[in-house]
Motif scaffolding. Structure first.
Motif, PDB file in Angstrom:
ATOM      1  N   ARG A 123       3.107   5.946  -5.375  1.00 52.71           N
ATOM      2  CA  ARG A 123       3.098   6.042  -6.826  1.00 52.71           C
ATOM      3  C   ARG A 123       1.935   6.930  -7.292  1.00 52.71           C
ATOM      4  NH1 ARG A 123       1.080   3.075 -11.079  1.00 52.71           N
ATOM      5  NH2 ARG A 123      -0.004   1.688  -9.649  1.00 52.71           N
ATOM      6  N   GLU A 124       0.794   6.724  -6.683  1.00 58.73           N
ATOM      7  CA  GLU A 124      -0.384   7.495  -7.074  1.00 58.73           C
ATOM      8  C   GLU A 124      -0.180   8.985  -6.813  1.00 58.73           C
ATOM      9  OE1 GLU A 124      -3.477   7.504  -9.191  1.00 58.73           O
ATOM     10  OE2 GLU A 124      -3.023   5.515  -8.394  1.00 58.73           O
ATOM     11  N   LEU A 125       0.482   9.299  -5.713  1.00 54.40           N
ATOM     12  CA  LEU A 125       0.715  10.700  -5.354  1.00 54.40           C
ATOM     13  C   LEU A 125       1.885  11.305  -6.127  1.00 54.40           C
ATOM     14  CD1 LEU A 125       0.204  10.647  -1.476  1.00 54.40           C
ATOM     15  CD2 LEU A 125      -1.203  11.838  -3.160  1.00 54.40           C
ATOM     16  N   LEU A 183       0.819  -1.206   0.000  1.00 55.41           N
ATOM     17  CA  LEU A 183       0.000   0.000   0.000  1.00 55.41           C
ATOM     18  C   LEU A 183       0.855   1.260   0.000  1.00 55.41           C
ATOM     19  CD1 LEU A 183      -3.154   0.148   2.284  1.00 55.41           C
ATOM     20  CD2 LEU A 183      -2.912   0.690  -0.127  1.00 55.41           C
ATOM     21  N   VAL A 184       1.919   1.229   0.786  1.00 56.42           N
ATOM     22  CA  VAL A 184       2.839   2.373   0.810  1.00 56.42           C
ATOM     23  C   VAL A 184       3.319   2.655  -0.604  1.00 56.42           C
ATOM     24  CG1 VAL A 184       5.171   3.097   1.461  1.00 56.42           C
ATOM     25  CG2 VAL A 184       3.642   2.148   3.189  1.00 56.42           C
ATOM     26  N   VAL A 231       4.190  -0.634 -15.051  1.00 57.52           N
ATOM     27  CA  VAL A 231       4.366  -0.788 -13.612  1.00 57.52           C
ATOM     28  C   VAL A 231       3.166  -1.482 -13.007  1.00 57.52           C
ATOM     29  CG1 VAL A 231       4.573   0.437 -11.419  1.00 57.52           C
ATOM     30  CG2 VAL A 231       5.866   1.216 -13.413  1.00 57.52           C
ATOM     31  N   ASP A 232       1.988  -1.040 -13.455  1.00 60.53           N
ATOM     32  CA  ASP A 232       0.756  -1.620 -12.961  1.00 60.53           C
ATOM     33  C   ASP A 232       0.739  -3.130 -13.112  1.00 60.53           C
ATOM     34  OD1 ASP A 232      -1.205  -0.327 -11.635  1.00 60.53           O
ATOM     35  OD2 ASP A 232      -1.939   0.755 -13.384  1.00 60.53           O
ATOM     36  N   LEU A 287      -0.219  18.708  -4.174  1.00 61.19           N
ATOM     37  CA  LEU A 287       0.274  19.413  -5.357  1.00 61.19           C
ATOM     38  C   LEU A 287       1.010  18.451  -6.284  1.00 61.19           C
ATOM     39  CD1 LEU A 287       1.582  22.833  -3.949  1.00 61.19           C
ATOM     40  CD2 LEU A 287      -0.411  22.435  -5.391  1.00 61.19           C
ATOM     41  N   ALA A 288       1.811  17.573  -5.684  1.00 63.99           N
ATOM     42  CA  ALA A 288       2.573  16.608  -6.487  1.00 63.99           C
ATOM     43  C   ALA A 288       1.637  15.695  -7.279  1.00 63.99           C
ATOM     44  CB  ALA A 288       3.489  15.779  -5.593  1.00 63.99           C
ATOM     45  N   PHE A 289       0.555  15.307  -6.645  1.00 61.95           N
ATOM     46  CA  PHE A 289      -0.419  14.460  -7.327  1.00 61.95           C
ATOM     47  C   PHE A 289      -0.914  15.119  -8.608  1.00 61.95           C
ATOM     48  CE2 PHE A 289      -4.867  13.534  -8.229  1.00 61.95           C
ATOM     49  CZ  PHE A 289      -4.859  12.156  -8.343  1.00 61.95           C
TER      50      PHE A 289
END
Ligand SMILES: NC(=O)c1ccc[n+]([C@@H]2O[C@H](COP(=O)([O-])OP(=O)(O)OC[C@H]3O[C@@H](n4cnc5c(N)ncnc54)[C@H](O)[C@@H]3O)[C@@H](O)[C@H]2O)c1
Ligand SMILES: NC(=O)c1ccc[n+]([C@@H]2O[C@H](COP(=O)([O-])OP(=O)(O)OC[C@H]3O[C@@H](n4cnc5c(N)ncnc54)[C@H](O)[C@@H]3O)[C@@H](O)[C@H]2O)c1
Lengths: 265, 265
Positions: A86-88, A80-81, B231-232, B211-213
């Motif tokens: 990655r999402e952020l 999850l980390v 990656v997914d 902001l990074a998101f």
DNA sequence: CCATCTTTGTGCACGCGTTCACAAAGACAT
DNA sequence: ATGTCTTTGTGAACGCGTGCACAAAGATGG
């Protein structure tokens, strides 16, 4: 929240609701702490408690990212980390410039939370020639004349504004013109930016005023009832504005002790 | 928003929606600026532009306070300043203590926006004996042993926490036990407080991550499409958590560079 | 006094966010 | 293999916040 997005009509980017995005860092923090304690898995209930949110909300939030949990077990902490990071966008490095190295800017420059998680202080910028070259938190301050050059050379896309409010819009305009597309604003001003630029603000004064509102409500409620009503009546009958309130009356500075921003109209 | 209320299920106090309360300081700021320019009246359209909000929203917000406008003319600036100030509880003086006089705490202590608008720095408190007695921004730092005494003597109801995250909860508990019912937290931790206590947080790290998101979204979109998908797939097939991300891998500190808060469970 | 024009105050509809509640999924024991 | 027990993922309902659009209010000019 002390902060709030400005501009852009809250279109959920791709599918992740804005409210969820704002909570992801919270989850990430809790997960990182678990990770350091070598906890392998965590249930939505536990993690929600650690992050201070409802467990159903947390599960729904995670469902936007994909099905990363295992029923009957919970979520794999490390996994999850990684997914949230990655999402952020924290798997890459984000160079950041801080403009305005006064009391606040200097504190920010030395803040450890900046350096971690992919945020790197690329430059400290100030307009004061006396500051130029002086190292703050180990980083030499550069003059604002070089702002554009610095931004372009380092490919900076995130800027932090910690200048007086009066010059914040100008600084913002220069940052945007130079290529910055995300701004974190500490100056008590409403910044206007073109589409495609994100602005978030941190406003101490607003936070305190919101607290004061609730504080007043808690304190008063019934003891203030008569006094409040009396004031109401007095001021309601007088259509003309009443004299400035007694105790702190007279002319005073803006609500933030800063030079009030110049209004557009 | 950068900030957010914690606890208490967003019950609108008396009738003013929480979202409206959060905007009142914004209106107040714009109105104060107008007042200083001796502008007598302002239309909802103008004021909304200055505050960076929709004019309909502004009118609805003001409608919760009462009918203070004049159709065909607009709002009386001075009168509105007074009404909003009163509603926010700014007509009285709010003593505030700042706990943790490090880089950030010192900046806050010297912040002009604190002193104005009814907020008064009643005391600066730090646990470091070396700090005790040393004046910061003209105010001598007091030792945290005296925290309870200071709070009670001055009748302080608002506390600001600027200590390391690891001790924030303890400090919070002491503040609350001593009678503080509103807390502004700068430490990157979720504070748990009893009912009746308001907590607002200012979290730089969270703001940057949000902001990074959006920044990642702006940058990628199609260039990241393949990379992301790759990656997914790789991570999705491996049910076990993948190795920590390469570039910044290995063990590192918390997302904020602070000691991670101890988890309840 | 009447007409016109500006601007407020708000009814209404819509969308987002939150929460409940539960079926489905899967681990684990027997 | 089967049953039990835990926990996820999500459908659905609800409430809040937002913004449109307009009627009512009132100022202003003739
Ligand atoms: N100090 C705080 O705790 C605090 C808290 C909340 C908000 N703020 C806000 O943050 C801002 C900075 O506060 P501060 O206390 O550090 O003020 P400060 O006066 O100590 O620092 C401001 C700095 O900005 C520099 N500066 C001025 N114009 C500039 C320009 N055009 N380009 C680049 N740099 C320029 C000045 O040289 C100075 O070093 C203010 O807007 C303040 O309202 C401060
Ligand atoms: N510096 C920043 O720009 C910044 C920005 C955002 C958040 N923060 C957060 O604000 C907090 C303070 O940051 P900082 O940079 O000023 O740290 P700092 O280490 O400079 O200051 C912390 C201060 O707290 C004091 N302290 C420690 N334990 C205490 C206790 N039990 N009671 C009273 N005082 C105590 C220390 O003596 C020290 O003076 C941290 O939690 C940090 O994560 C800092």
């Amino acid at each position: 929240m002390a902060t709030g997005r400005t501009h852009r009509p809250a279109t959920r980017s791709r599918g992740i609701p804005e409210a969820t995005v704002a909570r992801l860092p919270l989850y990430l923090r809790a997960l990182t702490a678990l990770s350091e304690r070598s906890v392998p898995t965590v249930s939505s209930e536990e993690l929600a408690a650690a992050a201070g949110v409802n467990s159903a909300k947390l599960r729904k939030d995670f469902s936007y990212l994909g099905s990363y949990g295992t029923r009957g077990v919970g979520y794999d902490v490390e996994y999850l980390v990684y997914q949230i990071s990655r999402e952020l966008g924290l798997t890459q490095d984000w160079p950041v410039v801080i403009v305005g190295i006064g009391n606040l800017g200097a504190a920010l420059a030395g803040y450890g939370g900046f350096a971690s998680r992919g945020f790197r202080v690329a430059a400290l910028i100030d307009a004061d020639p006396a500051m130029t070259g002086k190292p703050v938190a180990g980083i030499p301050v550069q003059h604002s004349d070089d702002l554009e050059k610095i931004i372009e050379e380092d490919g900076v896309s995130i800027g932090v504004i910690a200048t007086p409010a009066g010059v914040a819009q100008q600084v913002c305009d220069r940052l945007v013109a130079a290529g910055v597309t995300s701004i974190l604003n500490f100056a008590p001003t409403v910044l206007s930016v073109p589409d495609g630029v994100d602005v978030r603000k941190v406003d101490l004064s607003i936070e305190l005023q919101i607290l004061a509102f609730h504080e007043q409500r808690k304190a008063g409620e019934e003891s203030n009832a008569e006094a409040d009503a009396a004031v109401d009546e007095e001021t309601a009958t007088a259509v003309a504005p009443p004299a400035p309130r007694g105790a702190t009356g007279g002319s005073r500075k803006g609500p933030d002790g800063d030079v009030p921003a110049v209004m557009p109209a």
